[in-house]
Enzyme design. Sequence first.
Site, short mmCIF file in Angstrom:
data_model
loop_
_atom_site.label_atom_id
_atom_site.label_comp_id
_atom_site.label_asym_id
_atom_site.label_seq_id
_atom_site.Cartn_x
_atom_site.Cartn_y
_atom_site.Cartn_z
N ALA A 65 0.86 -1.18 0.00
CA ALA A 65 0.00 0.00 0.00
C ALA A 65 0.89 1.23 0.00
O ALA A 65 2.04 1.18 0.46
CB ALA A 65 -0.89 -0.01 1.23
N GLY A 109 0.52 -5.10 0.91
CA GLY A 109 -0.75 -5.16 0.17
C GLY A 109 -0.60 -5.79 -1.21
O GLY A 109 -1.55 -6.36 -1.74
N GLU A 112 -0.78 -9.38 -0.60
CA GLU A 112 -2.18 -9.68 -0.24
C GLU A 112 -3.06 -9.68 -1.49
O GLU A 112 -3.96 -10.52 -1.63
CB GLU A 112 -2.67 -8.65 0.78
CG GLU A 112 -1.91 -8.78 2.09
CD GLU A 112 -2.22 -7.66 3.08
OE1 GLU A 112 -2.01 -6.48 2.75
OE2 GLU A 112 -2.68 -7.98 4.19
N GLU A 132 4.98 -5.15 6.87
CA GLU A 132 4.23 -4.09 7.56
C GLU A 132 4.77 -3.80 8.95
O GLU A 132 4.72 -2.66 9.42
CB GLU A 132 2.74 -4.48 7.68
CG GLU A 132 1.95 -4.39 6.38
CD GLU A 132 1.93 -5.68 5.57
OE1 GLU A 132 2.82 -6.54 5.77
OE2 GLU A 132 1.03 -5.81 4.72
C1 HXC Z 1 4.92 4.38 -1.49
C2 HXC Z 1 6.80 3.41 -2.38
C3 HXC Z 1 6.47 2.17 -1.78
C4 HXC Z 1 5.27 2.09 -1.00
C5 HXC Z 1 8.32 1.94 -2.87
N1 HXC Z 1 7.93 3.22 -3.04
N2 HXC Z 1 7.44 1.28 -2.10
N3 HXC Z 1 6.03 4.50 -2.23
N4 HXC Z 1 4.55 3.22 -0.87
N5 HXC Z 1 4.85 0.96 -0.42
C6 HXC Z 1 8.62 4.28 -3.81
C7 HXC Z 1 9.84 4.81 -3.06
O1 HXC Z 1 9.46 5.75 -2.10
C8 HXC Z 1 10.65 5.40 -4.19
O2 HXC Z 1 10.09 6.63 -4.54
C9 HXC Z 1 10.36 4.45 -5.35
O3 HXC Z 1 9.14 3.75 -5.01
C10 HXC Z 1 11.45 3.39 -5.52
O4 HXC Z 1 11.64 2.74 -4.27
P1 HXC Z 1 13.09 2.61 -3.57
O5 HXC Z 1 12.86 2.37 -2.13
O6 HXC Z 1 13.96 3.77 -3.94
O7 HXC Z 1 13.64 1.30 -4.29
P2 HXC Z 1 14.61 0.18 -3.71
O8 HXC Z 1 15.75 0.83 -2.95
O9 HXC Z 1 14.92 -0.69 -4.85
O10 HXC Z 1 13.74 -0.62 -2.61
C11 HXC Z 1 12.63 -1.33 -3.03
C12 HXC Z 1 11.78 -1.78 -1.77
C13 HXC Z 1 11.46 -0.53 -0.93
C14 HXC Z 1 12.58 -2.79 -0.96
C15 HXC Z 1 10.53 -2.45 -2.32
O11 HXC Z 1 10.92 0.48 -1.79
C16 HXC Z 1 10.48 -0.81 0.16
O12 HXC Z 1 10.85 -1.37 1.20
N6 HXC Z 1 9.22 -0.37 -0.01
C17 HXC Z 1 8.19 -0.43 1.00
C18 HXC Z 1 7.68 -1.84 1.16
C19 HXC Z 1 6.61 -1.94 2.24
O13 HXC Z 1 6.91 -1.59 3.40
N7 HXC Z 1 5.43 -2.38 1.91
C20 HXC Z 1 4.32 -2.51 2.83
C21 HXC Z 1 3.51 -1.25 2.82
S1 HXC Z 1 2.18 -1.32 4.04
P3 HXC Z 1 10.97 7.99 -4.57
O14 HXC Z 1 9.97 9.06 -4.87
O15 HXC Z 1 11.62 8.10 -3.23
O16 HXC Z 1 11.96 7.74 -5.67
C22 HXC Z 1 0.99 -2.28 3.31
C23 HXC Z 1 -0.29 -2.49 4.11
C24 HXC Z 1 -1.40 -3.03 3.28
O17 HXC Z 1 1.12 -2.73 2.23
C25 HXC Z 1 -2.72 -2.91 3.99
C26 HXC Z 1 -3.82 -2.44 3.11
C27 HXC Z 1 -5.17 -2.31 3.77
#
Ligand code: HXC
Length: 258
Positions: A65, A109, A112, A132
């Site tokens: 998400a 997400g 999921e 998460e």
């Molecule tokens: C918003 C995101 C994002 C996310 C990546 N980006 N994941 N933006 N939400 N979940 C964006 C980054 O901010 C960045 O934008 C660009 O995508 C590239 O990501 P990087 O981090 O620079 O790439 P990298 O170093 O290759 O790392 C990849 C990654 C990392 C390991 C996937 O991005 C990451 O850990 N992302 C978050 C993963 C996460 O925590 N997911 C769970 C979310 S909570 P900019 O603008 O900075 O270049 C969830 C709850 C669901 O999903 C519940 C729903 C009801």
Amino acid sequence: MAYETLIVEIEDYTCLIRLNRPEALNALNSRLMGELAAAMTAADQNDKIRCIVITGSDKAFAAGADVKEMATRSFSDVFFDNLFGAEAEAIQRVRKPVVAAVAGYCLGGGCELAMMCDFIIAADTAKFGQPEINLGIVAGMGGTQRLTRFVGKSKSMDMHLTGRFMDAAEAERCGLVSRVFPAKSLIEETLKIAGKIAEKSMLTAMVVKEAVNRAQETTLAEGLLFERRMFHATFSTEDQKEGMAAFLEKRQPQFRDR
Ligand code: HXC
């Protein structure tokens, strides 16, 4: 219909939906989830479509998400908004077969969403995770429930508590994904699989989907009874007569979804 966050293509009988927010690794925001629910509902209602495939890019199916969209929200904001609740319900209401084709990151997400599909085909580059906990939240679209049903309690706890990522080989070993292909042939191979499904009776395919899903929803005794009654019910269809006649006549069946 034109979408801002999706690319939707219809090839033969398959609707291929690509999540398309490359600037954010396909992070699921409200716009994308709303469009995805609408596109899947439309595909389900389109008589020409017999299978739906959801995919992302080479880098990411979806990295979860959208954290930027969620970061400042309060409990009451997400409670009253029921963040992605309506969209997830719409996706789960789809009655036609839905396949996820996953390459790259498939996290939170995103994982999921893939698990809401009927089965997952992975590229050898796929990385699955429920990270998460690193954001101070718990999964919210079925991760703790569905991942546990896919891979069992021990590995699910490991994934949710450590937030680690699992590669495609591990995901195949533990039953999260059904098959793994080299990344360059993921879409081609998944479309072939969708094509195989499209050849079946859609009526029977939808019955199969309902029956398999019962295995996750109910007791063994109830599920077995449901399956038995659906087995009996298929004998009322023209497609059962055609399927069995074609077998006996050593020819391909011509199903009519009747
Ligand atoms: C918003 C995101 C994002 C996310 C990546 N980006 N994941 N933006 N939400 N979940 C964006 C980054 O901010 C960045 O934008 C660009 O995508 C590239 O990501 P990087 O981090 O620079 O790439 P990298 O170093 O290759 O790392 C990849 C990654 C990392 C390991 C996937 O991005 C990451 O850990 N992302 C978050 C993963 C996460 O925590 N997911 C769970 C979310 S909570 P900019 O603008 O900075 O270049 C969830 C709850 C669901 O999903 C519940 C729903 C009801």
